[in-house]
Design a protein around this motif. Sequence first.
Motif, PDB file in Angstrom:
ATOM      1  N   ALA A  49       0.830  -1.206   0.000  1.00 38.49           N
ATOM      2  CA  ALA A  49       0.000   0.000   0.000  1.00 38.49           C
ATOM      3  C   ALA A  49       0.867   1.260   0.000  1.00 38.49           C
ATOM      4  O   ALA A  49       0.570   2.226  -0.717  1.00 38.49           O
ATOM      5  CB  ALA A  49      -0.935   0.005   1.202  1.00 38.49           C
ATOM      6  N   THR A  50       1.942   1.241   0.765  1.00 35.04           N
ATOM      7  CA  THR A  50       2.845   2.398   0.790  1.00 35.04           C
ATOM      8  C   THR A  50       3.503   2.609  -0.570  1.00 35.04           C
ATOM      9  O   THR A  50       3.576   3.733  -1.075  1.00 35.04           O
ATOM     10  CB  THR A  50       3.926   2.218   1.871  1.00 35.04           C
ATOM     11  OG1 THR A  50       3.285   2.058   3.139  1.00 35.04           O
ATOM     12  CG2 THR A  50       4.865   3.394   1.922  1.00 35.04           C
ATOM     13  N   GLY A  51       3.968   1.535  -1.177  1.00 33.95           N
ATOM     14  CA  GLY A  51       4.576   1.636  -2.506  1.00 33.95           C
ATOM     15  C   GLY A  51       3.595   2.154  -3.542  1.00 33.95           C
ATOM     16  O   GLY A  51       3.941   3.011  -4.361  1.00 33.95           O
ATOM     17  N   CYS A  52       2.383   1.639  -3.510  1.00 38.96           N
ATOM     18  CA  CYS A  52       1.362   2.097  -4.460  1.00 38.96           C
ATOM     19  C   CYS A  52       1.006   3.566  -4.221  1.00 38.96           C
ATOM     20  O   CYS A  52       0.796   4.322  -5.179  1.00 38.96           O
ATOM     21  CB  CYS A  52       0.109   1.231  -4.355  1.00 38.96           C
ATOM     22  SG  CYS A  52       0.308  -0.419  -5.032  1.00 38.96           S
ATOM     23  N   PHE A  53       0.968   3.966  -2.959  1.00 37.90           N
ATOM     24  CA  PHE A  53       0.658   5.360  -2.650  1.00 37.90           C
ATOM     25  C   PHE A  53       1.763   6.287  -3.168  1.00 37.90           C
ATOM     26  O   PHE A  53       1.479   7.342  -3.734  1.00 37.90           O
ATOM     27  CB  PHE A  53       0.465   5.549  -1.146  1.00 37.90           C
ATOM     28  CG  PHE A  53       0.038   6.935  -0.772  1.00 37.90           C
ATOM     29  CD1 PHE A  53      -1.230   7.391  -1.093  1.00 37.90           C
ATOM     30  CD2 PHE A  53       0.908   7.789  -0.118  1.00 37.90           C
ATOM     31  CE1 PHE A  53      -1.632   8.683  -0.759  1.00 37.90           C
ATOM     32  CE2 PHE A  53       0.526   9.069   0.217  1.00 37.90           C
ATOM     33  CZ  PHE A  53      -0.746   9.524  -0.098  1.00 37.90           C
ATOM     34  N   VAL A  54       3.014   5.884  -2.995  1.00 33.54           N
ATOM     35  CA  VAL A  54       4.132   6.685  -3.507  1.00 33.54           C
ATOM     36  C   VAL A  54       4.014   6.843  -5.017  1.00 33.54           C
ATOM     37  O   VAL A  54       4.166   7.948  -5.558  1.00 33.54           O
ATOM     38  CB  VAL A  54       5.487   6.042  -3.109  1.00 33.54           C
ATOM     39  CG1 VAL A  54       6.637   6.667  -3.866  1.00 33.54           C
ATOM     40  CG2 VAL A  54       5.709   6.143  -1.610  1.00 33.54           C
TER      41      VAL A  54
END
Length: 162
Positions: A49-54
Amino acid sequence: MNQNLKKFVSNFEIIFASMFLIVTTVLVMLNVVLRYFFNLGIFWSEEVATGCFVWSVFLGAAAGYKFRIHVGVDMIVNMCPPTAKKIIGIVVDLILLLINGYITYIAVIYLSHSYKKPTPVLNISTAFISSSLLVSFGLMTLYSVVFLIRDCKTPRPIQGEV
């Protein structure tokens, strides 16, 4: 060229940023429901989720730059005569080209160091996340070149100019 393909190419940043944002939202909500109701969790969801948000943030920034919808203060520029407005527009394009180009260069250096570092949970290269910097600022640099060429040929009227 097919009309749908044309729309896709002209909006691919928005499309991919939206897809990454949807994945982020679904993963976070799913993990909250699983933890709250079933006392379970998806161990890798926070990292993905963090990677996708970035990715969604940086692609969204590139899309905003492409469509020139970022916030700008042009109160003083609007008081200038039309010729000065056009010159200021070209100078701003040139400055943004230099800044975006430099950040793209820094992103290449950062990416060359980050590919060695694995993520804590999935143990994949952090370059998958860090490459969002290179892609987005590379696109912004490309758009800066397009804007500069376009404005040098026929400078765009600045907001408020008829």
